[in-house]
Design a protein around this motif. Structure first.
Motif, mmCIF file in Angstrom:
data_model
loop_
_atom_site.group_PDB
_atom_site.id
_atom_site.type_symbol
_atom_site.label_atom_id
_atom_site.label_comp_id
_atom_site.label_asym_id
_atom_site.label_seq_id
_atom_site.Cartn_x
_atom_site.Cartn_y
_atom_site.Cartn_z
ATOM 1 N N UNK A 475 72.823 17.226 -43.061
ATOM 2 C CA UNK A 475 71.613 17.004 -43.849
ATOM 3 C C UNK A 475 71.679 15.591 -44.421
ATOM 4 N N UNK A 476 71.464 14.631 -43.547
ATOM 5 C CA UNK A 476 71.550 13.223 -43.941
ATOM 6 C C UNK A 476 70.257 12.845 -44.647
ATOM 7 N N UNK A 477 70.378 12.456 -45.900
ATOM 8 C CA UNK A 477 69.195 12.173 -46.703
ATOM 9 C C UNK A 477 68.546 10.864 -46.273
ATOM 10 N N UNK A 478 67.206 10.750 -46.531
ATOM 11 C CA UNK A 478 66.458 9.521 -46.265
ATOM 12 C C UNK A 478 65.491 9.303 -47.420
ATOM 13 N N UNK A 479 64.799 8.168 -47.449
ATOM 14 C CA UNK A 479 63.943 7.823 -48.570
ATOM 15 C C UNK A 479 62.730 8.739 -48.638
ATOM 16 N N UNK A 480 62.230 8.910 -49.874
ATOM 17 C CA UNK A 480 61.081 9.775 -50.109
ATOM 18 C C UNK A 480 59.800 8.984 -49.859
ATOM 19 N N UNK A 481 58.902 9.545 -49.034
ATOM 20 C CA UNK A 481 57.618 8.905 -48.756
ATOM 21 C C UNK A 481 56.635 9.215 -49.882
ATOM 22 N N UNK A 482 55.673 8.323 -50.164
ATOM 23 C CA UNK A 482 54.716 8.570 -51.253
ATOM 24 C C UNK A 482 53.730 9.673 -50.889
ATOM 25 N N UNK A 483 53.061 10.222 -51.920
ATOM 26 C CA UNK A 483 52.013 11.215 -51.712
ATOM 27 C C UNK A 483 50.900 10.614 -50.863
ATOM 28 N N UNK A 484 50.192 11.461 -50.131
ATOM 29 C CA UNK A 484 49.151 10.980 -49.221
ATOM 30 C C UNK A 484 48.049 12.029 -49.121
ATOM 31 N N UNK A 485 47.051 11.744 -48.257
ATOM 32 C CA UNK A 485 45.902 12.631 -48.002
ATOM 33 C C UNK A 485 45.194 13.007 -49.304
ATOM 34 N N UNK A 486 44.598 12.036 -49.996
ATOM 35 C CA UNK A 486 43.915 12.341 -51.256
ATOM 36 C C UNK A 486 42.614 13.102 -51.029
ATOM 37 N N UNK A 487 42.255 13.913 -52.008
ATOM 38 C CA UNK A 487 40.972 14.601 -52.009
ATOM 39 C C UNK A 487 40.454 14.588 -53.450
ATOM 40 N N UNK A 488 39.306 13.910 -53.710
ATOM 41 C CA UNK A 488 38.369 13.288 -52.774
ATOM 42 C C UNK A 488 39.013 12.124 -51.997
ATOM 43 N N UNK A 489 38.522 11.906 -50.769
ATOM 44 C CA UNK A 489 39.063 10.833 -49.956
ATOM 45 C C UNK A 489 38.769 9.487 -50.595
ATOM 46 N N UNK A 490 39.595 8.514 -50.279
ATOM 47 C CA UNK A 490 39.447 7.182 -50.866
ATOM 48 C C UNK A 490 38.096 6.580 -50.507
ATOM 49 N N UNK A 491 37.374 6.101 -51.520
ATOM 50 C CA UNK A 491 36.090 5.456 -51.312
ATOM 51 C C UNK A 491 34.918 6.405 -51.198
ATOM 52 N N UNK A 492 35.123 7.730 -51.369
ATOM 53 C CA UNK A 492 34.026 8.691 -51.215
ATOM 54 C C UNK A 492 33.036 8.565 -52.364
ATOM 55 N N UNK A 493 31.810 8.999 -52.123
ATOM 56 C CA UNK A 493 30.735 8.903 -53.114
ATOM 57 C C UNK A 493 30.089 10.271 -53.308
ATOM 58 N N UNK A 567 49.321 4.693 -52.971
ATOM 59 C CA UNK A 567 48.300 3.654 -53.198
ATOM 60 C C UNK A 567 47.322 4.118 -54.289
ATOM 61 N N UNK A 568 46.525 3.195 -54.798
ATOM 62 C CA UNK A 568 45.473 3.549 -55.751
ATOM 63 C C UNK A 568 44.224 3.914 -54.949
ATOM 64 N N UNK A 569 43.706 5.135 -55.199
ATOM 65 C CA UNK A 569 42.500 5.609 -54.518
ATOM 66 C C UNK A 569 41.328 5.601 -55.500
ATOM 67 N N UNK A 570 40.080 5.661 -54.972
ATOM 68 C CA UNK A 570 38.914 5.683 -55.853
ATOM 69 C C UNK A 570 37.813 6.538 -55.255
ATOM 70 N N UNK A 571 36.896 6.971 -56.109
ATOM 71 C CA UNK A 571 35.679 7.671 -55.677
ATOM 72 C C UNK A 571 34.605 7.430 -56.723
ATOM 73 N N UNK A 572 33.337 7.684 -56.349
ATOM 74 C CA UNK A 572 32.198 7.482 -57.241
ATOM 75 C C UNK A 572 31.469 8.806 -57.417
ATOM 76 N N UNK A 573 31.148 9.144 -58.657
ATOM 77 C CA UNK A 573 30.472 10.412 -58.942
ATOM 78 C C UNK A 573 28.995 10.336 -58.570
ATOM 79 N N UNK A 574 28.374 11.516 -58.428
ATOM 80 C CA UNK A 574 26.959 11.580 -58.050
ATOM 81 C C UNK A 574 26.071 11.147 -59.220
#
Length: 902
Positions: A475-493, A567-574
């Motif tokens: 069980x050779x350890x490796x670096x931890x990857x950052x969180x991904x697959x945001x919801x709401x998706x990045x840039x959604x409106x 990364x920094x994600x964003x979305x815009x409300x209705x």
């Protein structure tokens, strides 16, 4: 000392039977299985059982079963033959019955149960011999036997003396399922483990060849064990131990052999038999000494046998013949004395059973384990061993390269070592050789479980010894990857003002990691929200309209260290939720006519509709419809079974996530098509009540292009008549008649063709004579689980000539012939005939010339005449042929030879 292996090889147990029958809704009963507790049992004898109270639910042919208890020490599994009452209690006359029968009437279709137990034999289980010890394990048995034989008429004595200390135990595991109306054993395990300390001396002083009979040292019967596998199954383990000797002695000889070992063995079944991976033995210590005047060859052995009984009778007899022995070879001259004692194992096993209700063949095996003899002692020579492995057994390794090391013991020469490695314990490969006691493996390995061992060879490349097989987890350890697959998706409106943020954790994230979510309107947000381990959702509410929000996630270790940052994600409300427009673009169009009776309503969401909005549809024949359908986020609705030449009205409400109506559409209307004079109906139809049958049949359709399903699920309006279908001549789909209360198929008298016909679970059905016009089944014909006592034939199919695919007739308890198929010429697919308890012949297939796939005929208890398939077999049938558990089970060759019936 070498180890003793106890191996029990058990033949595959093949269940037969059928699915637990549905209870008849009107007076028709089928056998049932009842489980009885200790409090209900008064007495148990060979052929009768007395139960407390009236036991009104029990009838003749029912099955009763109990686990082991003080009132039924061995439990019981019985079929009721008659019932009477005495002094307020119930007396049942019974007979033995197979376990599959109990399962057949207890398990539901598709049910699976499993059970297991472990048992260690105790000294108190011993019978027939004084063990001279207290009641705690291990069990010690003294050996003091004098065996008398003759040589040329002269009595000869061979003396065996010593003792045996043993701790035998068993593990038993079984999993039973009920699929396709046939109970089966899905998994089965039986294993034996022992710890043994065997000390024996053999003495004689004359030239003799001898082979003693097995001498019983002790017989052990364990307490009954109840295993619950849906129903209680009682097993009684038994264990008998023997000792014996054989060989040729040419002069006076005495030799002594001691052996201390641990052994485990067994078999398991899971879609095939295999030995347990743990099969094997480990030697703790062994020793041998000998004195002789000339030469000799003699062998002493112990032999254990195990067996299992079920309930209160010895249904199963299974045994192992595993004979660990020590064999002496000796010679002496005037100048040199040489002697050698080798250890070995002779193996064999048998299995015999008439239980459970499945077909078993008595089996006997020899040389189950091919283990060459090994040297125990010769002139004081010590056997070499390899111990102290690194990595240690079951270790976890986190870095590479891996260095293997070990310790050699009692070698008289410097050996060369082979190192073997692999992920399959049964397929290790050589990865290197060395004369040192360590080896570095520089190739890169992926994370997995690995097995390894070391083999020592002398200068002639002969094996001196080899180690046990060890394992480790890489069980050779490796670096931890950052969180991904945001919801709401990045840039959604147009995101709702109330909802949640979610994400997926990155690769190699520790299981105890937590998360910090930074979330606000800053481009580099600073407002932090702490989430627990294994939580990747943050709920929010009351966001500002038309506003851009930013967020990111930190992965935090158990020591509060940041392992990764997303990364920094964003979305815009209705915007303008108060100005949501109503739904538009109705289909069918408002005022449309000649609309089909099966179809879809659809619409387009209005402007400024929130993304998390839902819809309510109001739809019926009222001008202001009141029948509500909740659509969720869908903008369409499928309908069926509308009335002909009828005007329907509908409208849609748009609803917020707080259940507030944001907008209401206009009321739209349309009129359905008219076809009252009969004709073709296109679409799939399911009719659940007599009212639905009458309404649909009133349209006088002559043909249905689609599936017609008649299934009585409305208990307040059960289906009991099909007479309204008198105009119907064809169903271009599947016609299913399921779980109804009809007694016949009157109404289908004009029906001439279907694609597939299913008639099942109609327990009031007495005949299918109304199908006399049916000539063609383009695909499958299936008739099963119709349990009425009057359903004895299928003569209504007498006009049927063609079955395009499969024919299956199963679990029709009173069906005694299939003569109604006498006009059928061919079956394009398979033919299955199973669990029709009253069927006596299949003469109705006498005109069939070919069957396209396989033939399976099984569990038809009275079926003794299979001549109906003679033409198929003699025409060169080459598919799979499966005929078993009937009154008569001829092979294909039997049928070719004219032996098709008894």
């Amino acid at each position: 000392m070498k180890k003793i292996i106890l191996l029990l090889t058990i033949l595959l147990l093949i269940f037969t039977g059928c699915n637990k029958d549905d209870e008849s809704p009107q007076g028709q009963t089928t056998p049932q299985t009842f489980i009885k507790e200790q409090s209900e049992i008064m007495s148990v004898s060979t052929n009768s059982i007395t139960l407390t109270g009236s036991q009104n639910e029990i009838e003749s042919n029912d099955i009763i079963v109990s686990g082991a208890n003080s009132n039924a020490p061995f439990g019981f599994l019985r079929k009721v033959t008659s019932k009477s009452n005495s002094n307020g209690n119930t007396i049942l006359q019974t007979q033995r019955v197979a376990l599959s029968e109990a399962v057949k009437y207890y398990y539901e279709e598709g049910e699976e149960f499993n059970g297991s137990t472990s048992y260690t034999f105790q000294p108190s289980d011993l019978s027939g011999r004084n063990s001279n010890q207290n009641n705690s394990v291990p069990i010690t048995i003294p050996i003091d036997e004098t065996i008398t034989t003759t040589q040329g008429g002269v009595p000869i004595e061979i003396n065996l003396s010593g003792d045996l200390t043993i701790t035998p135990s068993i593990d038993f595991d079984i999993s039973i399922s009920n699929n396709n109306f046939s109970p089966n054993i899905e998994e089965f395990l039986f294993s034996i483990s022992t710890e043994n300390d065997f000390n024996v001396s053999i003495t004689t002083q004359v030239d003799v060849s001898f082979d003693t009979d097995d001498i019983e040292l002790g017989s052990f019967t364990g307490a009954p064990i109840t295993i619950t596998v849906g129903i209680p199954v009682v097993i009684i383990p038994k264990f008998t131990l023997y000792i014996g000797a054989n060989g040729d002695l040419n002069a006076s000889i005495v030799y002594t052999y001691s052996n201390n070992s641990t052994a485990i063995s067994g078999v398991t079944y899971d879609n095939g038999w295999q030995f347990l991976p743990e099969n094997g033995f480990s030697v703790n210590s062994q020793n041998a000494t000998a004195t002789a005047s000339v030469s000799g060859n003699a062998k002493a052995y112990i032999k254990p046998e195990f067996s299992l009984s079920l309930y209160d009778d010895d249904f199963v007899s299974s045994g192992i013949n595993v004979e660990p022995y020590a064999r002496f070879e000796g010679s002496i001259t005037s100048t040199q004395y040489n002697w050698l004692i080798n250890g070995g194992i002779d193996t064999g096993a048998f299995f015999k059973a008439q239980a459970f209700g499945f077909s078993l063949v008595d089996e006997e095996w020899n040389n189950l384990i091919n283990i060459p003899e090994w040297e125990i002692a010769s002139g004081g020579y010590d056997i070499a061993t390899i111990t102290n492995p690194v990595p240690t057994d079951n270790a976890t390794v986190t870095t590479q390269p891996i260095t293997f090391s070990w310790q050699p013991n009692d070698f008289t020469v410097t050996p060369n070592y082979e190192i073997l490695l692999g992920t399959d314990v049964n397929a290790l490969n050589i990865i290197g050789t060395t004369s040192n006691t360590s080896f570095e493996y520089t190739n890169n390995l992926s994370n997995d479980t690995y097995y390894w061992k070391v083999i020592a060879r002398d200068s002639n490349n002969d094996i001196i010894t080899e180690s046990l097989i060890f394992s480790f987890i890489l069980n050779e350890s490796s670096s931890v990857a950052p969180a991904h697959t945001p919801n709401p998706t990045n840039g959604s409106t147009n995101i709702a003002l109330n909802g949640n943020l979610s994400f997926t954790e990155g690769a190699n994230t520790p299981t105890d990691a937590t998360f910090k979510v930074y979330f606000d309107t800053n481009t580099n947000p600073t407002t932090v929200y702490n989430l627990d381990a294994n939580t990747n959702t943050l709920n929010y509410s009351n966001l500002q309209e038309g506003t851009q929000y930013y967020w990111y996630v930190e992965t935090i270790s158990s020591t509060n260290t940041v392992l990764a940052t997303s990364p920094i994600w964003n979305f815009t409300t209705l915007t303008n939720t108060a100005n949501t427009d109503p739904a538009t673009n109705p289909t069918p169009n408002d005022g449309a006519t000649n609309v089909t009776l099966v179809g879809n309503l659809s619409f387009t969401e209005g402007a400024n509709t929130p993304t998390d909005a839902t819809y309510r549809l109001y739809f019926d024949t009222n001008t202001n419809p009141t029948t509500q359908f909740d659509l969720g986020s869908q903008t369409s609705y499928s309908y069926s079974n509308l009335q002909e030449n009828t005007t329907y009205y509908w409208y849609v409400e748009t609803v917020s996530n707080t259940n507030t109506v944001l907008a209401t559409s206009p009321i739209w209307g349309f009129t359905t098509e008219s076809n009252t004079s009969g004709g073709i109906y296109t679409g799939n139809v399911t009719l659940n009540s007599q009212t639905e049958v009458n309404n649909f049949a009133a349209n006088n359709y002559t043909q249905i292009i689609g599936n017609l399903t008649v299934i009585s699920t409305n208990t307040s309006d059960p289906i009991n008549s099909l007479v309204g279908f008198s105009s119907l001549t064809g169903v271009d789909g599947v016609l299913t008649i399921d779980s109804t209360f009809i007694i016949n198929l009157d109404g289908f008298n004009s029906l001439s063709s279907v694609v597939t016909l299913d008639i099942k679970d109609n327990d009031n059905l007495q005949n299918i004579n109304a199908l006399s016009s049916l000539t063609t089944v383009n695909q499958d014909l299936r008739i099963y689980r119709n349990q009425n006592n009057s359903f004895v034939n299928i003569d209504g199919l007498s006009s049927l000539t063609f079955i395009g695919d499969d024919l299956s007739i199963s679990a029709n308890s009173s069906l005694n012939n299939i003569d109604g198929l006498s006009s059928v010429q061919s079956i394009g697919g398979y033919f299955k005939l199973g669990t029709n308890e009253s069927l006596i012949n299949i003469n109705g297939l006498s005109s069939v010339q070919s069957i396209g796939e396989y033939i399976t005929i099984n569990n038809n208890q009275l079926l003794t005449n299979l001549c109906g398939i003679s033409l198929v077999i003699n025409n060169g049938f080459n598919g799979n042929y499966n005929v078993y558990d009937n009154g008569y089970n001829p092979t294909m060759q039997d049928i070719i030879d004219g032996n098709c019936s008894q």
